[in-house]
Design a protein around this motif. Structure first.
Motif, short mmCIF file in Angstrom:
data_model
loop_
_atom_site.label_atom_id
_atom_site.label_comp_id
_atom_site.label_asym_id
_atom_site.label_seq_id
_atom_site.Cartn_x
_atom_site.Cartn_y
_atom_site.Cartn_z
N VAL A 85 0.76 -1.14 -0.06
CA VAL A 85 -0.10 -0.09 0.10
C VAL A 85 0.94 1.36 -0.02
CG1 VAL A 85 -2.07 -1.23 1.20
CG2 VAL A 85 -0.23 -0.02 2.51
N PRO A 86 0.44 2.33 -0.54
CA PRO A 86 -1.10 2.71 -1.06
C PRO A 86 -1.23 2.00 -2.44
CG PRO A 86 0.28 4.59 -1.29
CD PRO A 86 1.15 3.68 -0.53
N ALA A 87 -2.46 1.82 -2.52
CA ALA A 87 -2.81 1.23 -3.89
C ALA A 87 -4.39 1.19 -4.15
CB ALA A 87 -2.75 -0.57 -3.88
N VAL A 88 -4.87 1.08 -5.34
CA VAL A 88 -6.23 1.38 -5.64
C VAL A 88 -6.65 -0.14 -6.12
CG1 VAL A 88 -8.05 2.30 -7.37
CG2 VAL A 88 -6.07 3.75 -6.51
N VAL A 89 -7.88 -0.59 -5.43
CA VAL A 89 -8.09 -1.96 -5.67
C VAL A 89 -9.46 -1.75 -6.10
CG1 VAL A 89 -8.81 -4.26 -4.73
CG2 VAL A 89 -7.15 -2.90 -3.60
N LYS A 90 -9.86 -2.57 -7.42
CA LYS A 90 -11.02 -2.36 -8.45
C LYS A 90 -11.48 -3.83 -8.61
CE LYS A 90 -9.20 1.88 -10.59
NZ LYS A 90 -9.06 2.54 -11.74
N THR A 91 -12.68 -3.76 -8.73
CA THR A 91 -13.41 -4.88 -9.51
C THR A 91 -12.84 -5.06 -10.71
OG1 THR A 91 -15.29 -3.76 -9.79
CG2 THR A 91 -15.44 -5.28 -7.64
N ARG A 92 -12.71 -6.26 -11.39
CA ARG A 92 -12.14 -6.35 -12.58
C ARG A 92 -13.38 -6.11 -13.60
NH1 ARG A 92 -8.84 -11.86 -13.71
NH2 ARG A 92 -9.78 -11.23 -15.73
N ARG A 93 -14.50 -6.34 -13.26
CA ARG A 93 -15.53 -6.19 -14.12
C ARG A 93 -16.76 -5.29 -13.51
NH1 ARG A 93 -15.91 -9.69 -18.34
NH2 ARG A 93 -18.22 -9.24 -18.66
N LEU A 94 -17.36 -4.55 -14.25
CA LEU A 94 -18.55 -3.73 -13.86
C LEU A 94 -17.69 -2.58 -12.85
CD1 LEU A 94 -21.33 -6.25 -13.19
CD2 LEU A 94 -20.77 -4.87 -15.05
N GLY A 95 -18.65 -1.69 -12.44
CA GLY A 95 -18.05 -0.74 -11.56
C GLY A 95 -17.94 0.54 -12.37
N TYR A 96 -18.39 1.93 -12.12
CA TYR A 96 -18.38 2.95 -12.75
C TYR A 96 -18.60 4.01 -11.92
CZ TYR A 96 -23.54 2.87 -12.93
OH TYR A 96 -24.81 3.12 -12.47
N ASP A 97 -18.41 5.34 -12.17
CA ASP A 97 -18.42 6.54 -11.28
C ASP A 97 -18.18 6.43 -9.83
OD1 ASP A 97 -19.56 7.78 -13.36
OD2 ASP A 97 -21.69 7.68 -13.06
N GLY A 98 -16.75 5.59 -9.93
CA GLY A 98 -16.31 5.31 -8.35
C GLY A 98 -16.92 4.15 -7.82
N LYS A 99 -17.72 3.53 -8.26
CA LYS A 99 -18.36 2.41 -7.64
C LYS A 99 -17.28 0.87 -8.09
CE LYS A 99 -23.14 3.75 -8.43
NZ LYS A 99 -22.80 4.85 -8.95
N GLY A 100 -17.29 0.16 -7.14
CA GLY A 100 -16.68 -1.09 -7.19
C GLY A 100 -15.07 -0.70 -7.11
#
Length: 354
Positions: free
Chosen positions: A129-144
């Motif tokens: 860390v620090p890092a940004v963790v995101k779902t690989r699929r879906l998610g937009y406008d900061g979601k996921g």
């Protein structure tokens, strides 16, 4: 000619408005009976993965496009078996998986933040860390997604993000957020709009400044080069957007959007040919239009509520676009573009939004 659009939101609405003067009609498939593209297009009400609805769209259209990248890739493939689909479903599949997207950037030599695949809480526990963790699929406008600044931020994050495959990306101390939009025609011609500067709040785009202030010619050429690599690699037809982080002279690719894009709404009044018209031209096999900016512009999103038309239109150089949506918190209800002003920043402040 009839253009089919998978989706009936505001992007489909603006595509239909751009197509109409060219003598091209639009048919949209959307699950909502009150889809905001409905008043300006023929609307087929049905789920994006409904075979009957997809077949009806294919039967009604000479060519099909899509207005957002979360539509099922299966649906695009089914349509492509019956009618031309642009951009190609393969581009949709890449954009739907952030790991595949970042891997494509790396394959093409496009600069991007460091990233790694995350398949378990154990993978997260091993993350620096620090890092940004995101779902690989879906998610937009900061979601996921979440920003992990301390190790405690990672605790239980795999479950909180849905126990789905993730990607972890280097947290970049960027100077500003930029984006670039380009269009590729059926014969391979590529034209690129000026790079723009974007300002977000709570993960939602609030303000776009076009062209990006103080961007060097080298920066514009670098972004245009990235676009040409992507468009040609994907055998792309239509408008493509690329979101970027500026870190000094470096431009780091964040993600692509295989469609017309919110940061390109300024082009309706602020460019010689709007992104919507150029997308229609490209997928319809027509010559592309010029992408130069007509002076400086600012685009302000209207989020959650809309000001009165009287107040907006009293501002010199303001152009109001309302999408016909029912207001609710966090929802994009429209936008205002400000053009033809030497004091653009003052005009944005006068609008009092953003």
């Amino acid at each position: 000619m009839q253009l089919g659009v998978l989706g009936g939101g505001q992007l489909a609405r603006m595509l239909a408005l751009a197509a109409h003067p060219l003598g091209i009609g639009c048919t949209c498939l959307d699950p909502a009976e009150d889809a905001c593209a409905g008043p300006v297009s023929d609307l087929i009400v049905g789920a994006y993965d409904d075979p009957a609805g997809l077949d009806a769209l294919a039967a009604a259209a000479d060519v099909v496009t899509f207005e957002f990248e979360s539509v099922p890739a299966w649906s695009a493939d089914r349509l492509a078996s019956a009618v031309a689909v642009h951009p190609p479903p393969a581009a949709l599949a890449v954009a739907q998986d952030r790991l595949h997207e970042k891997s494509l950037f790396r394959e093409l030599g496009i600069d991007t933040p460091e990233f790694r695949q995350i398949d378990s809480q154990a993978d997260l526990d091993a993350l620096e860390v620090p890092a940004v963790v995101k779902t690989r699929r879906l998610g937009y406008d900061g979601k996921g997604q979440l920003v992990a600044r301390e190790r405690a931020d990672i605790d239980g994050a795999f479950a909180s993000l849905g126990n789905v495959p993730l990607i972890a990306e280097q947290l970049v101390p960027f100077d500003r957020e930029l984006s670039v939009i380009a269009v590729r025609g059926a014969a391979g011609e590529v034209r690129t709009y000026p790079v723009v500067e974007n300002h977000h709040r709570e993960g939602i785009l609030r303000l776009t400044l076009a062209p990006a202030p103080d961007l060097t010619i080298e920066g514009q050429e670098l972004a245009a080069g990235y676009m040409r690599l992507l468009l040609e690699r994907l055998d792309y037809v239509g408008v493509l957007a690329l979101e970027l982080f500026a870190v000094g002279d470096r431009l780091l690719a964040n993600e692509i959007a295989p469609r017309v894009h919110n940061s390109g709404h300024w082009t309706i009044e602020g460019a010689r040919t709007s992104q919507f018209e150029n997308h229609v031209r490209a997928v319809a096999g027509l010559p592309l239009g010029a992408c130069e900016a007509i002076g400086r512009s600012a685009m302000v999103n209207l989020i959650g509520e809309t000001p009165s038309a009287e107040r907006v239109l009293a501002i010199d150089g303001a152009h109001l676009h309302l999408y016909g949506k029912v207001p609710r918190p966090g929802r994009k209800l429209g936008h205002v573009t400000l053009t033809g002003r030497d004091d653009l920043e003052a005009a944005v402040a006068e609008l009092g939004i953003g």
